[in-house]
Design a protein around this motif. Structure first.
Motif, short mmCIF file in Angstrom:
data_model
loop_
_atom_site.label_atom_id
_atom_site.label_comp_id
_atom_site.label_asym_id
_atom_site.label_seq_id
_atom_site.Cartn_x
_atom_site.Cartn_y
_atom_site.Cartn_z
N GLY A 96 13.94 -11.37 -4.07
CA GLY A 96 15.00 -11.21 -5.05
C GLY A 96 14.59 -11.71 -6.43
N GLY A 97 13.30 -11.98 -6.60
CA GLY A 97 12.81 -12.43 -7.89
C GLY A 97 12.93 -11.36 -8.96
N SER A 98 13.00 -10.10 -8.52
CA SER A 98 13.23 -9.01 -9.45
C SER A 98 13.89 -7.86 -8.70
N MET A 99 14.74 -7.15 -9.41
CA MET A 99 15.35 -5.95 -8.85
C MET A 99 14.39 -4.80 -9.15
N PRO A 100 14.33 -3.83 -8.26
CA PRO A 100 13.38 -2.73 -8.48
C PRO A 100 13.76 -1.86 -9.66
N ASN A 101 12.72 -1.39 -10.36
CA ASN A 101 12.97 -0.44 -11.44
C ASN A 101 13.15 0.95 -10.83
N HIS A 102 13.44 1.92 -11.68
CA HIS A 102 13.73 3.27 -11.20
C HIS A 102 12.59 3.84 -10.36
N GLU A 103 11.37 3.71 -10.85
CA GLU A 103 10.21 4.25 -10.13
C GLU A 103 10.08 3.63 -8.75
N THR A 104 10.31 2.32 -8.66
CA THR A 104 10.21 1.64 -7.37
C THR A 104 11.33 2.09 -6.44
N VAL A 105 12.52 2.30 -6.97
CA VAL A 105 13.64 2.78 -6.15
C VAL A 105 13.29 4.15 -5.56
N VAL A 106 12.70 5.03 -6.36
CA VAL A 106 12.31 6.35 -5.87
C VAL A 106 11.26 6.21 -4.76
N ARG A 107 10.29 5.35 -4.96
CA ARG A 107 9.25 5.14 -3.94
C ARG A 107 9.85 4.54 -2.66
N ARG A 115 8.02 -10.40 -5.02
CA ARG A 115 9.19 -10.57 -5.90
C ARG A 115 10.35 -9.70 -5.44
N LEU A 116 10.05 -8.50 -4.99
CA LEU A 116 11.08 -7.59 -4.50
C LEU A 116 11.76 -8.17 -3.26
N LEU A 117 10.96 -8.74 -2.35
CA LEU A 117 11.49 -9.26 -1.09
C LEU A 117 12.18 -10.60 -1.22
N ALA A 176 0.83 -1.21 0.00
CA ALA A 176 0.00 0.00 0.00
C ALA A 176 0.86 1.26 0.00
N ASP A 177 1.91 1.26 0.82
CA ASP A 177 2.76 2.44 0.93
C ASP A 177 3.54 2.71 -0.36
N LEU A 178 3.89 1.63 -1.08
CA LEU A 178 4.61 1.78 -2.34
C LEU A 178 3.67 1.90 -3.53
N ASP A 179 2.37 1.74 -3.28
CA ASP A 179 1.37 1.76 -4.35
C ASP A 179 1.72 0.72 -5.40
N MET A 180 1.97 -0.51 -4.90
CA MET A 180 2.36 -1.63 -5.77
C MET A 180 1.47 -2.83 -5.47
N ALA A 181 1.42 -3.75 -6.40
CA ALA A 181 0.70 -5.00 -6.19
C ALA A 181 1.47 -5.86 -5.19
N GLY A 182 0.74 -6.64 -4.41
CA GLY A 182 1.36 -7.53 -3.44
C GLY A 182 2.34 -8.50 -4.07
N SER A 183 2.02 -8.99 -5.25
CA SER A 183 2.92 -9.93 -5.93
C SER A 183 4.24 -9.26 -6.30
N SER A 184 4.19 -7.98 -6.64
CA SER A 184 5.42 -7.25 -6.95
C SER A 184 6.28 -7.08 -5.70
N VAL A 185 5.64 -6.83 -4.57
CA VAL A 185 6.38 -6.70 -3.31
C VAL A 185 7.01 -8.03 -2.95
#
Length: 157
Positions: free
Chosen positions: A57-68, A53-55, A42-51
């Motif tokens: 290591g399934g994916s590295m964050p893109n620029h927008e996610t890094v800023v958030r 993957r982030l946690l 919710a705080d990152l305004d992202m889907a739970g599945s994306s979070v």
């Protein structure tokens, strides 16, 4: 801009740091019923599945996610860019002195261009820096005037 090697070791170092930092900030991301992943999404305004993957290591964050993430975690953007391998430490000037707030305050607000000059942002990164500052300024203006801001519940912490 040089990028670090984003091999498995670098990815694991990133994930470990991220999880530890999130725990320090009150996000219980290890407990399935702790609510930390849901709150982070919710705080990152992202889907739970994306979070997830982030946690993991399934994916590295893109620029927008890094800023958030920088905003939510209250970590300097430059630090996150280096930690995610999007930039190298040498991409950012190391002046050896830190500015306090009195050195950058003025009667009239500084423009993104003035901020870039005061921060000694290298010319190669000025356009990007100035664009990010404009985005932050627009968000701040929107929040001050009752606009709907992104950032979720933790943004007001």
């Amino acid at each position: 801009m040089r990028r670090r090697d984003n091999g498995d070791d670098a990815r694991q170092v990133w994930v470990t740091w991220l999880r530890e930092t999130l725990q320090e900030r009150g996000y219980d991301v290890d407990s399935p019923r702790g609510g930390g992943k849901t709150q982070l999404a919710a705080d990152l305004d992202m889907a739970g599945s994306s979070v997830t993957r982030l946690l993991t290591g399934g994916s590295m964050p893109n620029h927008e996610t890094v800023v958030r993430l920088a905003k939510v975690l209250d970590v300097p953007l430059a630090e996150l860019l280096v930690r995610t391998g999007k930039a190298a430490e040498s991409d950012f000037p190391q002046t050896g002195s830190k500015l306090d707030h009195s050195e950058v305050s003025s009667v009239t607000p500084m423009t993104p261009e003035q901020l870039a000059a005061a921060a000694k942002v290298p010319q190669a990164h000025r356009a990007w820096f100035e664009e990010m500052v404009r985005n932050f300024m627009n968000e701040a203006d929107s929040e001050q005037h009752g606009g709907n801001s992104t950032g979720g519940a933790a943004a007001g912490r």
